[in-house]
Design an enzyme around this catalytic site. Structure first.
Site, mmCIF file in Angstrom:
data_model
loop_
_atom_site.group_PDB
_atom_site.id
_atom_site.type_symbol
_atom_site.label_atom_id
_atom_site.label_comp_id
_atom_site.label_asym_id
_atom_site.label_seq_id
_atom_site.Cartn_x
_atom_site.Cartn_y
_atom_site.Cartn_z
ATOM 1 N N CYS A 196 1.034 -1.355 0.039
ATOM 2 C CA CYS A 196 -0.028 0.167 -0.097
ATOM 3 C C CYS A 196 1.292 1.344 0.253
ATOM 4 O O CYS A 196 2.465 0.962 -0.251
ATOM 5 C CB CYS A 196 -0.986 0.466 0.972
ATOM 6 N N ASN A 255 2.351 1.545 4.359
ATOM 7 C CA ASN A 255 2.618 0.496 5.049
ATOM 8 C C ASN A 255 2.485 0.148 6.300
ATOM 9 O O ASN A 255 3.198 -0.441 7.686
ATOM 10 C CB ASN A 255 3.884 -0.621 4.588
ATOM 11 N N CYS A 304 -0.983 0.638 7.524
ATOM 12 C CA CYS A 304 -2.505 0.055 7.259
ATOM 13 C C CYS A 304 -2.844 -0.932 6.111
ATOM 14 O O CYS A 304 -3.295 -1.800 6.931
ATOM 15 C CB CYS A 304 -3.579 1.127 7.208
ATOM 16 N N ARG A 305 -3.298 -1.089 5.355
ATOM 17 C CA ARG A 305 -3.935 -1.768 4.203
ATOM 18 C C ARG A 305 -2.942 -3.080 3.873
ATOM 19 O O ARG A 305 -3.122 -4.356 4.331
ATOM 20 C CB ARG A 305 -4.320 -1.098 3.251
ATOM 21 N N SER A 306 -1.697 -3.112 3.926
ATOM 22 C CA SER A 306 -0.954 -4.215 4.015
ATOM 23 C C SER A 306 -0.507 -4.749 5.027
ATOM 24 O O SER A 306 -0.344 -5.919 4.739
ATOM 25 C CB SER A 306 0.461 -3.390 3.062
ATOM 26 N N ASP A 355 -8.036 3.911 0.692
ATOM 27 C CA ASP A 355 -7.376 4.207 2.004
ATOM 28 C C ASP A 355 -7.848 4.544 3.271
ATOM 29 O O ASP A 355 -8.997 6.114 3.257
ATOM 30 C CB ASP A 355 -6.050 5.482 0.925
HETATM 31 P P1 4NP Z 1 -2.374 2.526 4.186
HETATM 32 O O1 4NP Z 1 -3.033 4.255 4.730
HETATM 33 O O2 4NP Z 1 -1.216 2.909 2.948
HETATM 34 O O3 4NP Z 1 -2.952 1.960 3.756
HETATM 35 O O4 4NP Z 1 -0.516 2.274 4.893
HETATM 36 C C1 4NP Z 1 -1.767 5.187 5.113
HETATM 37 C C2 4NP Z 1 -0.909 5.719 5.608
HETATM 38 C C3 4NP Z 1 -0.436 6.919 5.532
HETATM 39 C C4 4NP Z 1 -0.589 7.944 4.743
HETATM 40 C C5 4NP Z 1 -1.799 7.573 4.111
HETATM 41 C C6 4NP Z 1 -2.281 6.047 4.087
HETATM 42 N N1 4NP Z 1 -0.017 9.128 4.467
HETATM 43 O O5 4NP Z 1 -0.310 9.732 4.168
HETATM 44 O O6 4NP Z 1 0.995 9.074 5.640
#
Ligand code: 4NP
Length: 167
Positions: A14, A17, A19-21, A134
């Site tokens: 993602c 790294n 939340c989703r992954s 996201d």
């Molecule tokens: P992820 O979520 O891609 O699912 O880990 C996010 C985590 C942090 C951010 C965006 C999405 N950020 O903008 O910091």
């Protein structure tokens, strides 16, 4: 399951790294363990961005996953060029991740390994909307939606592994 010498190596990707992954890695880990396929399937996750490198999974993601009996582990790392050689499939959470991964790959062979995770959920594949949205800046429900999508897709992924359809 088809006989293979090497395990199937899956990398979930993602943006951050956190939340989703990690949610996908933890979810698939439960399914792989339940199926007794720990020797046959190797899992990891990474992000296309570097803002959260070294961080543990997001507390909201961890709490939502725990509610479904899934533990999130590890610390965030960025996708590396070698990942395109080391893994059999690179499973992106959304189309922006796919674009970024295709840009990072050094070869067409590497690019061909990049897929959207939700392609493996037959019900979703028919709808054409294959992003795992996201959840980072949204409300708390976003983390439950991530789990819904990820659990459905990982079940489909496991079925394909069992059927020897990957590689
Ligand atoms: P992820 O979520 O891609 O699912 O880990 C996010 C985590 C942090 C951010 C965006 C999405 N950020 O903008 O910091």
């Amino acid at each position: 399951m088809q006989e293979r010498d090497e395990p199937v190596r899956l990398l979930f990707v993602c943006l951050g790294n956190i939340c989703r992954s990690p949610t996908a890695e933890g979810t698939m880990g439960v399914l792989v363990r339940e199926a007794g396929l720990e020797q046959e399937v190797e899992l990891d996750s990474a992000g296309t961005g570097s803002w959260h490198v070294g961080s543990e999974p997001d507390e909201r993601a961890t709490a939502a996953a725990a509610g479904r009996g899934i533990a999130l582990e590890g610390t965030a790392r960025r996708v590396r060029a070698e990942d395109f050689d080391d893994f059999d499939l690179i499973l992106a959470m959304d189309l922006s991740n796919v674009d970024e991964l295709r840009r990072m790959a050094r070869s067409e062979t590497g690019r061909a390994k990049v897929r959207l995770l939700r392609e493996f959920d037959a019900a979703s594949a028919e709808t054409g909307d294959l992003d795992v949205p996201d959840p980072y800046y949204g409300d708390g429900d976003g983390f439950e939606r991530v789990l819904d999508h990820v659990q459905a897709a990982c079940a489909g992924l496991l079925e394909q592994i069992r059927a020897g359809q990957l590689r």
